[in-house]
Design a protein around this motif. Structure first.
Motif, PDB file in Angstrom:
ATOM      1  N   LYS A 483       0.835  -1.211   0.000  1.00  8.08           N
ATOM      2  CA  LYS A 483       0.000   0.000   0.000  1.00  8.08           C
ATOM      3  C   LYS A 483       0.869   1.261   0.000  1.00  8.08           C
ATOM      4  CE  LYS A 483      -3.931  -2.145   2.348  1.00  8.08           C
ATOM      5  NZ  LYS A 483      -4.772  -2.146   3.576  1.00  8.08           N
ATOM      6  N   ILE A 484       1.939   1.247   0.771  1.00  9.74           N
ATOM      7  CA  ILE A 484       2.834   2.416   0.803  1.00  9.74           C
ATOM      8  C   ILE A 484       3.465   2.644  -0.558  1.00  9.74           C
ATOM      9  CG2 ILE A 484       4.970   3.325   1.787  1.00  9.74           C
ATOM     10  CD1 ILE A 484       4.225   1.894   4.393  1.00  9.74           C
ATOM     11  N   ILE A 485       3.895   1.541  -1.207  1.00  8.64           N
ATOM     12  CA  ILE A 485       4.470   1.674  -2.555  1.00  8.64           C
ATOM     13  C   ILE A 485       3.440   2.271  -3.504  1.00  8.64           C
ATOM     14  CG2 ILE A 485       5.333   0.368  -4.538  1.00  8.64           C
ATOM     15  CD1 ILE A 485       6.572  -1.601  -2.519  1.00  8.64           C
ATOM     16  N   HIS A 486       2.199   1.837  -3.378  1.00 13.76           N
ATOM     17  CA  HIS A 486       1.136   2.349  -4.253  1.00 13.76           C
ATOM     18  C   HIS A 486       0.887   3.840  -3.999  1.00 13.76           C
ATOM     19  CE1 HIS A 486      -2.260   2.027  -6.954  1.00 13.76           C
ATOM     20  NE2 HIS A 486      -3.054   2.586  -6.025  1.00 13.76           N
ATOM     21  N   GLN A 487       0.858   4.254  -2.718  1.00 12.18           N
ATOM     22  CA  GLN A 487       0.619   5.671  -2.396  1.00 12.18           C
ATOM     23  C   GLN A 487       1.765   6.549  -2.905  1.00 12.18           C
ATOM     24  OE1 GLN A 487       0.120   5.648   1.825  1.00 12.18           O
ATOM     25  NE2 GLN A 487      -1.911   4.679   1.766  1.00 12.18           N
ATOM     26  N   LYS A 488       2.990   6.124  -2.667  1.00  9.38           N
ATOM     27  CA  LYS A 488       4.127   6.930  -3.111  1.00  9.38           C
ATOM     28  C   LYS A 488       4.202   6.978  -4.631  1.00  9.38           C
ATOM     29  CE  LYS A 488       5.347   7.751   1.074  1.00  9.38           C
ATOM     30  NZ  LYS A 488       5.136   9.107   1.638  1.00  9.38           N
ATOM     31  N   SER A 489       3.809   5.883  -5.289  1.00 10.67           N
ATOM     32  CA  SER A 489       3.799   5.890  -6.750  1.00 10.67           C
ATOM     33  C   SER A 489       2.759   6.874  -7.270  1.00 10.67           C
ATOM     34  CB  SER A 489       3.509   4.480  -7.275  1.00 10.67           C
ATOM     35  OG  SER A 489       4.490   3.566  -6.824  1.00 10.67           O
ATOM     36  N   LEU A 490       1.586   6.940  -6.601  1.00 12.86           N
ATOM     37  CA  LEU A 490       0.563   7.920  -7.004  1.00 12.86           C
ATOM     38  C   LEU A 490       1.082   9.346  -6.835  1.00 12.86           C
ATOM     39  CD1 LEU A 490      -2.758   6.408  -5.577  1.00 12.86           C
ATOM     40  CD2 LEU A 490      -2.165   6.764  -7.981  1.00 12.86           C
ATOM     41  N   ARG A 491       1.771   9.587  -5.715  1.00 11.21           N
ATOM     42  CA  ARG A 491       2.313  10.935  -5.504  1.00 11.21           C
ATOM     43  C   ARG A 491       3.348  11.280  -6.572  1.00 11.21           C
ATOM     44  NH1 ARG A 491       5.608  13.210  -0.191  1.00 11.21           N
ATOM     45  NH2 ARG A 491       5.779  15.351  -0.962  1.00 11.21           N
ATOM     46  N   LEU A 492       4.214  10.307  -6.910  1.00 13.52           N
ATOM     47  CA  LEU A 492       5.210  10.544  -7.951  1.00 13.52           C
ATOM     48  C   LEU A 492       4.542  10.779  -9.298  1.00 13.52           C
ATOM     49  CD1 LEU A 492       8.171  10.701  -8.702  1.00 13.52           C
ATOM     50  CD2 LEU A 492       8.194   8.216  -8.961  1.00 13.52           C
ATOM     51  N   LYS A 493       3.448  10.053  -9.555  1.00 17.95           N
ATOM     52  CA  LYS A 493       2.721  10.260 -10.814  1.00 17.95           C
ATOM     53  C   LYS A 493       2.138  11.667 -10.870  1.00 17.95           C
ATOM     54  CE  LYS A 493      -1.204   8.598 -13.523  1.00 17.95           C
ATOM     55  NZ  LYS A 493      -2.355   7.677 -13.573  1.00 17.95           N
ATOM     56  N   ASN A 494       1.536  12.129  -9.737  1.00 13.84           N
ATOM     57  CA  ASN A 494       0.972  13.485  -9.717  1.00 13.84           C
ATOM     58  C   ASN A 494       2.062  14.529  -9.905  1.00 13.84           C
ATOM     59  OD1 ASN A 494      -1.601  12.462  -9.277  1.00 13.84           O
ATOM     60  ND2 ASN A 494      -1.395  12.534  -7.031  1.00 13.84           N
ATOM     61  N   LEU A 495       3.218  14.318  -9.256  1.00 15.66           N
ATOM     62  CA  LEU A 495       4.327  15.260  -9.407  1.00 15.66           C
ATOM     63  C   LEU A 495       4.816  15.292 -10.846  1.00 15.66           C
ATOM     64  CD1 LEU A 495       6.450  17.164  -8.263  1.00 15.66           C
ATOM     65  CD2 LEU A 495       7.808  15.166  -7.609  1.00 15.66           C
TER      66      LEU A 495
END
Length: 662
Positions: A483-495
């Motif tokens: 889940k943490i990997i998924h959340q950080k990946s979403l943040r990186l995608k938004n950035l």
């Protein structure tokens, strides 16, 4: 409350004020009681260092001697003399024309052995150990030969004395009064020191309040300064004058007026309290910078001074404008200035030639030389003027953006050097501009390419991390890690998406599809999508009832409003109010959002809209520092205006667009 708050509190100031008035009242009461007590027995102590210097005893001796002279000369009767000297404690002896008035047989030796004595004779052979203000036999008229017109018989003499035994009672009274006055002065000085300390404290805190640093005036401060001063001296002077008059009456013993002592003290204390408040009023005006504005005299003086100053300034400026107009007309233009210089030089040369050749018949030769000089100077002048005009034209072209323009065939000297410097300046500016454009293009391309290249692996990471999150992994911590990997990946995608968007809009490749939009509908949709009501914030929305059309790109403006309202949800302090408003002002649709930040905002308003600049310096939130930069870029690309204001913990963003159709 801290120490400053306590010192500035109303209670502390009231206690200090009451302390000053109390010290003054105590000093007045103690002083007047001491004076009144001495007045009952007569003011024997008159601040001498020793009783032998007593002015009171000297006055008794002197008055008795003068009264005895009047009795001997027949000016007053013996009974009247005895009535006037009934309280005299000493001895006296006077003889004139066989008349003797005495209460004791005195000779010079016995008189001189007394503590206080005076011996007076008509021949000015006066002997005394006291200070006198009038001596017997001194008022007799003197003729033109400096001889007294009145002749006294031989043996005329006046002897008056007070022995130590006779003055013992008065010495005791003198000592008692001295001790009383010394003690009184000591106490009054202590009370005065305490009152001064409290007064200095009031000078610092008057007009201040614990909650702020502003100056707060009261109703009394509206009084003009002149009225304040007149009231001060009128009230205090009247009270002091009446009190001094009462003290004089008590000291003279001309009547029992002691019943007026308490009312007099109360009146003086009340007058002092009022005068103290008037003084503090002037201090408040001075600290607030309003003293001059409240003074009629200063305002009248300033008015007169300003009028005179305006008149003098107008005359000076008029002369200056006349001088500048003359100078500009004569020397302001380069061509005119050169012509004037040429004319002056030509006139000087002609005068020199005329003086040199006129005496030898060389007038024609002087004329030929003058014409030659004029032609040479004219050619030189025309070349210089042409060079100057070309320099001006080259600067104007370079200012217009033509950095490749070069000047050729310039006159030798300063103009040729200026043309070469302009060419070097143009080359440098052109090279710097090309480097800047190349660097900006490379930066935009780099961000765009990196953002584009990151999308494919990010999509895979998101997909696999999402699949991992849906599986029952072992150990149990693996699900949390997925889940943490998924959340950080979403943040990186938004950035990455934000970087891609801002690079496109700031490089000018973003296509804007503008159309007629209703700003009210845009705001309502943005509020509904963000669900700010469920974020723990109190939302205050003010929208017009009618349609408010603007010309903009709907998708881009939705992104702008999404970023602004999203920032409020992320960074506003929970439980505070967020104000969202939209209205029409001067033909513009103005959207404003204002919130209270949950962190200390120590940045400038013009910095927060730059890329990667965040208000939270600790970077403890999920933001990327691109939200406001994207919002500003999109707003300005659509033709709007984006403004940020910071006031303490208040953060406000204002967007304005011209109302479409006006």
């Amino acid at each position: 409350m801290n120490i400053k708050g306590i010192l500035r509190s109303t209670a502390a100031k009231f206690i200090a004020f009451a302390g000053i008035v109390g010290c003054f009242a105590a000093a007045v009461i103690i002083g007047e009681n001491a004076i009144a007590g001495c007045g009952r027995d007569g003011m024997i102590y008159q601040f001498e260092t020793d009783f032998s210097q007593s002015s009171y005893m000297a006055g008794q001796v002197n008055n008795t001697a003068v009264t005895l002279e009047a009795a001997l000369e027949g000016g007053i009767s013996r009974q009247e003399f005895e009535q006037q000297t009934r309280d005299f404690p000493g001895s006296y002896y006077g003889v004139m024309n066989g008349t003797v008035i005495s209460n004791a047989e005195l000779n010079d030796s016995a008189t001189q052995n007394a503590a206080f004595y005076l011996i007076a004779r008509p021949d000015d052979a006066t002997q005394s150990n006291i200070s006198w203000y009038y001596m017997p036999f001194d008022d007799e008229p003197i003729d033109e030969y400096n001889v007294r017109s009145t002749t006294y018989p031989l043996g005329t003499v006046i002897r008056v004395c007070v022995t130590s035994e006779q003055a013992a009672q008065y010495q005791e009274m003198w000592s008692a009064q001295k001790n009383t006055f010394t003690h009184t002065i000591y106490i009054v000085l202590m009370l005065t020191a305490a009152a001064l300390a409290l007064f200095v404290y009031l000078l610092f805190v008057t007009g201040r309040r614990p909650e702020d640093e502003e100056m707060h005036l009261v109703t009394l401060d509206r009084l003009p300064v002149e009225g304040n001063v007149v009231l001060f001296w009128s009230v205090l002077g009247t009270a002091a004058g009446l009190n001094i008059a009462l003290m004089s009456e008590l000291l003279s013993g001309s009547g029992d007026l002691s019943f007026l002592l308490l009312p007099s003290v109360l009146f003086v204390v009340a007058a002092f309290a009022f005068a103290l408040e008037l003084t503090l009023s002037l201090v408040r005006l001075l600290k607030a910078g309003s003293l001059a504005r409240r003074s009629w005299c200063i305002r009248a003086f300033r008015w007169c001074f300003n009028k005179i100053g305006v008149l003098c300034t107008g005359m000076w400026h008029g002369l200056g404008r006349l001088r500048l107009a003359f100078t500009k007309a004569l020397l302001g233009n380069y061509k005119t200035r050169n012509v004037v210089l040429l004319f002056t030089a030509y006139s000087v040369v002609l005068a020199f030639l005329a003086a040199a050749f006129a005496g030898v018949g060389g007038s024609f030769f002087a004329f030929v030389l003058g014409v030659g000089w004029f032609l040479a100077a004219g050619y030189f002048l025309i070349r210089r003027i042409d060079g100057f005009d070309r320099i001006v034209a080259a600067v104007q072209r370079m200012r217009g953006g033509d950095l490749s323009f070069r000047l050729t065939d310039m006159p030798e000297g300063v103009f040729a050097a200026m043309a070469e410097d302009l060419g070097s300046l143009g080359d440098g500016m052109q090279a710097a501009l090309q480097n800047e454009v190349r660097a900006e293009r490379m930066k935009s391309e780099l961000i765009t390419n990196v953002s584009h290249d990151l999308k494919t692996p990010l999509t895979s990471i998101l997909s696999y991390s999402d699949l991992l999150s849906q599986l029952e992994l072992t150990p149990e911590e693996a699900n949390d890690y997925a889940k943490i990997i998924h959340q950080k990946s979403l943040r990186l995608k938004n950035l990455t998406s934000d970087l891609f968007d801002i690079s496109k809009v700031q490089s000018g490749v973003e296509q804007m599809v503008c159309e007629r939009l209703d700003a009210v509908t845009l705001v309502r949709q943005a509020l509904a999508e963000q669900e700010a009501q469920n974020s723990g914030l109190v939302l205050k929305v003010t929208l017009p009832e009618r349609e408010l059309p603007i010309w903009a790109d709907g998708r881009k403006m939705s992104r702008v409003l999404e970023n602004l309202i999203g920032n409020c949800v992320k960074y506003a302090m929970k439980g505070t109010r967020v104000f969202v408003s939209l209205d029409e002002r001067d033909g513009k649709a103005v959207f404003e959002v204002k919130n209270t930040a949950n962190y200390e905002m120590d940045f400038a308003a013009d910095e927060i809209t730059e890329r990667f600049v965040r208000g939270d310096a600790a970077r403890s939130t999920e933001g990327s520092g691109l939200g406001l930069a994207i919002a500003k870029s999109y707003t300005e690309a659509c033709g709007g205006m984006f403004e940020v204001e910071v006031d303490g913990d208040q953060f406000k963003v204002r967007i304005s667009f011209p109302v479409y159709g006006l």
